[in-house]
Motif scaffolding. Structure first.
Motif, PDB file in Angstrom:
ATOM      1  N   ALA A  76       0.907  -1.150  -0.191  1.00  0.00           N
ATOM      2  CA  ALA A  76       0.036   0.065   0.038  1.00  0.00           C
ATOM      3  C   ALA A  76       0.875   1.369  -0.011  1.00  0.00           C
ATOM      4  O   ALA A  76       0.321   2.195   0.711  1.00  0.00           O
ATOM      5  N   GLY A  77       2.000   1.178  -0.759  1.00  0.00           N
ATOM      6  CA  GLY A  77       2.846   2.526  -0.850  1.00  0.00           C
ATOM      7  C   GLY A  77       3.735   2.711   0.253  1.00  0.00           C
ATOM      8  O   GLY A  77       4.482   3.770   0.247  1.00  0.00           O
ATOM      9  N   LEU A  78       3.721   1.757   1.220  1.00  0.00           N
ATOM     10  CA  LEU A  78       4.718   1.580   2.367  1.00  0.00           C
ATOM     11  C   LEU A  78       5.711   0.778   2.266  1.00  0.00           C
ATOM     12  O   LEU A  78       5.502  -0.230   1.522  1.00  0.00           O
ATOM     13  N   ALA A  79       6.869   0.873   2.959  1.00  0.00           N
ATOM     14  CA  ALA A  79       7.803  -0.016   2.990  1.00  0.00           C
ATOM     15  C   ALA A  79       8.372  -0.064   4.228  1.00  0.00           C
ATOM     16  O   ALA A  79       8.636   1.065   5.043  1.00  0.00           O
ATOM     17  N   GLY A  80       8.702  -1.117   4.919  1.00  0.00           N
ATOM     18  CA  GLY A  80       9.393  -1.417   6.198  1.00  0.00           C
ATOM     19  C   GLY A  80      10.872  -1.733   6.114  1.00  0.00           C
ATOM     20  O   GLY A  80      11.119  -2.428   5.245  1.00  0.00           O
ATOM     21  N   LEU A  81      11.552  -0.844   6.612  1.00  0.00           N
ATOM     22  CA  LEU A  81      13.146  -1.081   6.624  1.00  0.00           C
ATOM     23  C   LEU A  81      13.664  -1.461   8.141  1.00  0.00           C
ATOM     24  O   LEU A  81      13.331  -1.156   8.873  1.00  0.00           O
ATOM     25  N   LYS A  82      14.832  -2.366   7.819  1.00  0.00           N
ATOM     26  CA  LYS A  82      15.508  -2.713   8.845  1.00  0.00           C
ATOM     27  C   LYS A  82      17.110  -2.265   8.664  1.00  0.00           C
ATOM     28  O   LYS A  82      17.356  -2.510   7.562  1.00  0.00           O
ATOM     29  N   PHE A  83      17.314  -1.588   9.687  1.00  0.00           N
ATOM     30  CA  PHE A  83      18.811  -1.249   9.525  1.00  0.00           C
ATOM     31  C   PHE A  83      19.701  -2.252   9.663  1.00  0.00           C
ATOM     32  O   PHE A  83      19.625  -2.989  10.687  1.00  0.00           O
ATOM     33  N   THR A  84      20.994  -2.170   8.977  1.00  0.00           N
ATOM     34  CA  THR A  84      22.157  -3.100   9.359  1.00  0.00           C
ATOM     35  C   THR A  84      22.784  -2.874  10.678  1.00  0.00           C
ATOM     36  O   THR A  84      23.139  -3.896  10.998  1.00  0.00           O
ATOM     37  N   HIS A  85      22.778  -1.636  11.217  1.00  0.00           N
ATOM     38  CA  HIS A  85      23.235  -1.378  12.585  1.00  0.00           C
ATOM     39  C   HIS A  85      22.218  -0.599  13.144  1.00  0.00           C
ATOM     40  O   HIS A  85      21.526   0.325  12.515  1.00  0.00           O
ATOM     41  N   THR A  86      22.346  -0.514  14.350  1.00  0.00           N
ATOM     42  CA  THR A  86      21.463   0.554  15.369  1.00  0.00           C
ATOM     43  C   THR A  86      21.963   1.811  14.866  1.00  0.00           C
ATOM     44  O   THR A  86      23.081   1.889  14.888  1.00  0.00           O
ATOM     45  N   ILE A  87      20.911   2.793  15.084  1.00  0.00           N
ATOM     46  CA  ILE A  87      21.129   4.272  14.685  1.00  0.00           C
ATOM     47  C   ILE A  87      20.989   4.876  16.076  1.00  0.00           C
ATOM     48  O   ILE A  87      20.424   4.432  16.907  1.00  0.00           O
ATOM     49  N   ASP A  88      21.597   6.223  16.125  1.00  0.00           N
ATOM     50  CA  ASP A  88      21.416   7.165  17.320  1.00  0.00           C
ATOM     51  C   ASP A  88      20.211   7.709  16.858  1.00  0.00           C
ATOM     52  O   ASP A  88      19.939   8.632  16.050  1.00  0.00           O
ATOM     53  N   ILE A  89      19.041   7.410  17.669  1.00  0.00           N
ATOM     54  CA  ILE A  89      17.726   7.984  17.644  1.00  0.00           C
ATOM     55  C   ILE A  89      17.629   9.659  17.567  1.00  0.00           C
ATOM     56  O   ILE A  89      17.202  10.608  17.064  1.00  0.00           O
ATOM     57  N   ASN A  90      18.469  10.010  18.491  1.00  0.00           N
ATOM     58  CA  ASN A  90      18.643  11.820  18.558  1.00  0.00           C
ATOM     59  C   ASN A  90      19.079  12.371  17.509  1.00  0.00           C
ATOM     60  O   ASN A  90      18.546  13.429  16.932  1.00  0.00           O
ATOM     61  N   ARG A  91      20.348  11.879  16.810  1.00  0.00           N
ATOM     62  CA  ARG A  91      20.733  12.459  15.609  1.00  0.00           C
ATOM     63  C   ARG A  91      19.641  12.025  14.261  1.00  0.00           C
ATOM     64  O   ARG A  91      19.404  13.012  13.603  1.00  0.00           O
ATOM     65  N   ALA A  92      18.980  11.180  14.355  1.00  0.00           N
ATOM     66  CA  ALA A  92      18.166  10.924  13.205  1.00  0.00           C
ATOM     67  C   ALA A  92      16.775  11.907  13.540  1.00  0.00           C
ATOM     68  O   ALA A  92      16.158  12.215  12.400  1.00  0.00           O
ATOM     69  N   LEU A  93      16.403  12.126  14.764  1.00  0.00           N
ATOM     70  CA  LEU A  93      15.351  13.252  14.872  1.00  0.00           C
ATOM     71  C   LEU A  93      15.780  14.494  14.802  1.00  0.00           C
ATOM     72  O   LEU A  93      15.153  15.435  15.150  1.00  0.00           O
ATOM     73  N   GLY A  94      16.892  14.767  14.597  1.00  0.00           N
ATOM     74  CA  GLY A  94      17.420  16.327  14.492  1.00  0.00           C
ATOM     75  C   GLY A  94      16.670  17.127  13.851  1.00  0.00           C
ATOM     76  O   GLY A  94      16.906  18.407  14.016  1.00  0.00           O
ATOM     77  N   LYS A  95      16.266  16.768  12.465  1.00  0.00           N
ATOM     78  CA  LYS A  95      15.115  17.581  11.783  1.00  0.00           C
ATOM     79  C   LYS A  95      13.893  17.422  11.652  1.00  0.00           C
ATOM     80  O   LYS A  95      13.437  17.796  10.714  1.00  0.00           O
ATOM     81  N   ALA A  96      13.533  16.549  12.674  1.00  0.00           N
ATOM     82  CA  ALA A  96      11.855  16.504  12.567  1.00  0.00           C
ATOM     83  C   ALA A  96      11.163  17.629  12.867  1.00  0.00           C
ATOM     84  O   ALA A  96      11.677  18.685  13.452  1.00  0.00           O
ATOM     85  N   ALA A  97      10.169  17.702  12.020  1.00  0.00           N
ATOM     86  CA  ALA A  97       9.349  19.023  12.340  1.00  0.00           C
ATOM     87  C   ALA A  97       8.729  19.226  13.565  1.00  0.00           C
ATOM     88  O   ALA A  97       8.606  20.396  14.098  1.00  0.00           O
ATOM     89  N   ILE A  98       8.216  18.058  14.057  1.00  0.00           N
ATOM     90  CA  ILE A  98       7.732  18.275  15.338  1.00  0.00           C
ATOM     91  C   ILE A  98       8.499  17.010  16.354  1.00  0.00           C
ATOM     92  O   ILE A  98       8.039  15.865  16.089  1.00  0.00           O
ATOM     93  N   PRO A  99       9.582  17.199  16.882  1.00  0.00           N
ATOM     94  CA  PRO A  99      10.338  15.754  17.260  1.00  0.00           C
ATOM     95  C   PRO A  99       9.788  15.427  18.603  1.00  0.00           C
ATOM     96  O   PRO A  99       9.001  16.261  19.229  1.00  0.00           O
ATOM     97  N   PRO A 100       9.624  14.096  18.782  1.00  0.00           N
ATOM     98  CA  PRO A 100       8.983  13.586  19.994  1.00  0.00           C
ATOM     99  C   PRO A 100       9.985  13.716  21.086  1.00  0.00           C
ATOM    100  O   PRO A 100      11.039  14.167  20.807  1.00  0.00           O
ATOM    101  N   LYS A 101       9.609  13.388  22.331  1.00  0.00           N
ATOM    102  CA  LYS A 101      10.642  13.564  23.431  1.00  0.00           C
ATOM    103  C   LYS A 101      12.075  12.642  23.276  1.00  0.00           C
ATOM    104  O   LYS A 101      11.696  11.548  22.416  1.00  0.00           O
ATOM    105  N   ARG A 102      13.075  13.438  23.547  1.00  0.00           N
ATOM    106  CA  ARG A 102      14.257  12.726  23.153  1.00  0.00           C
ATOM    107  C   ARG A 102      14.336  11.344  23.721  1.00  0.00           C
ATOM    108  O   ARG A 102      13.760  11.015  24.700  1.00  0.00           O
ATOM    109  N   HIS A 103      14.990  10.394  23.003  1.00  0.00           N
ATOM    110  CA  HIS A 103      15.119   9.014  23.353  1.00  0.00           C
ATOM    111  C   HIS A 103      16.268   8.967  24.487  1.00  0.00           C
ATOM    112  O   HIS A 103      17.271   9.677  24.551  1.00  0.00           O
ATOM    113  N   LEU A 104      15.790   8.486  25.621  1.00  0.00           N
ATOM    114  CA  LEU A 104      16.655   8.467  26.810  1.00  0.00           C
ATOM    115  C   LEU A 104      17.506   6.893  26.998  1.00  0.00           C
ATOM    116  O   LEU A 104      16.815   6.109  26.735  1.00  0.00           O
ATOM    117  N   GLU A 105      18.795   7.246  27.090  1.00  0.00           N
ATOM    118  CA  GLU A 105      19.500   5.866  27.034  1.00  0.00           C
ATOM    119  C   GLU A 105      19.966   5.557  28.286  1.00  0.00           C
ATOM    120  O   GLU A 105      19.892   6.378  29.249  1.00  0.00           O
TER     121      GLU A 105
END
Length: 105
Positions: A76-105
């Motif tokens: 239905a026009g969507l794709a599920g992606l699996k990253f080969t390595h885990t990513i840093d959520i905070n860096r990925a959310l750096g350009k979010a229009a409305i970022p969710p609460k920061r990921h706490l490690e």
């Protein structure tokens, strides 16, 4: 007697409003997508009918320029992606229009 296979916990998912880019290996065409949800291990993107399961992509998310991901499913026009390595959520959310609460490690 059969034993149940172990259940692995899924990484926390965030509903996001991000723009992601993708590029197929061996091609120079970059496509843009809306990222609908994101975790440290994968994501769901839209405008993805051109992809096929098991295809490998180079994805740009937020301030992460080159994330390698495998397409797990397309529907239905969507794709599920699996990253080969885990990513840093905070860096990925750096350009979010409305970022969710920061990921706490």
């Amino acid at each position: 007697m059969e034993t149940a296979s172990p259940v692995t916990a899924r990484a926390q998912r965030y509903n996001v409003f991000l723009t992601a880019t993708s590029e197929r290996f061996g091609e120079q065409q970059v496509t843009r997508h809306r990222m609908r949800n994101l975790s440290a291990e994968g994501a769901c993107i839209d405008t993805a009918d051109m992809f096929r399961p098991n295809e490998t992509l180079l994805v740009g998310i937020g301030t992460l320029a080159e994330v390698i991901a495998q397409v797990r499913w397309v529907r239905a026009g969507l794709a599920g992606l699996k990253f080969t390595h885990t990513i840093d959520i905070n860096r990925a959310l750096g350009k979010a229009a409305i970022p969710p609460k920061r990921h706490l490690e």
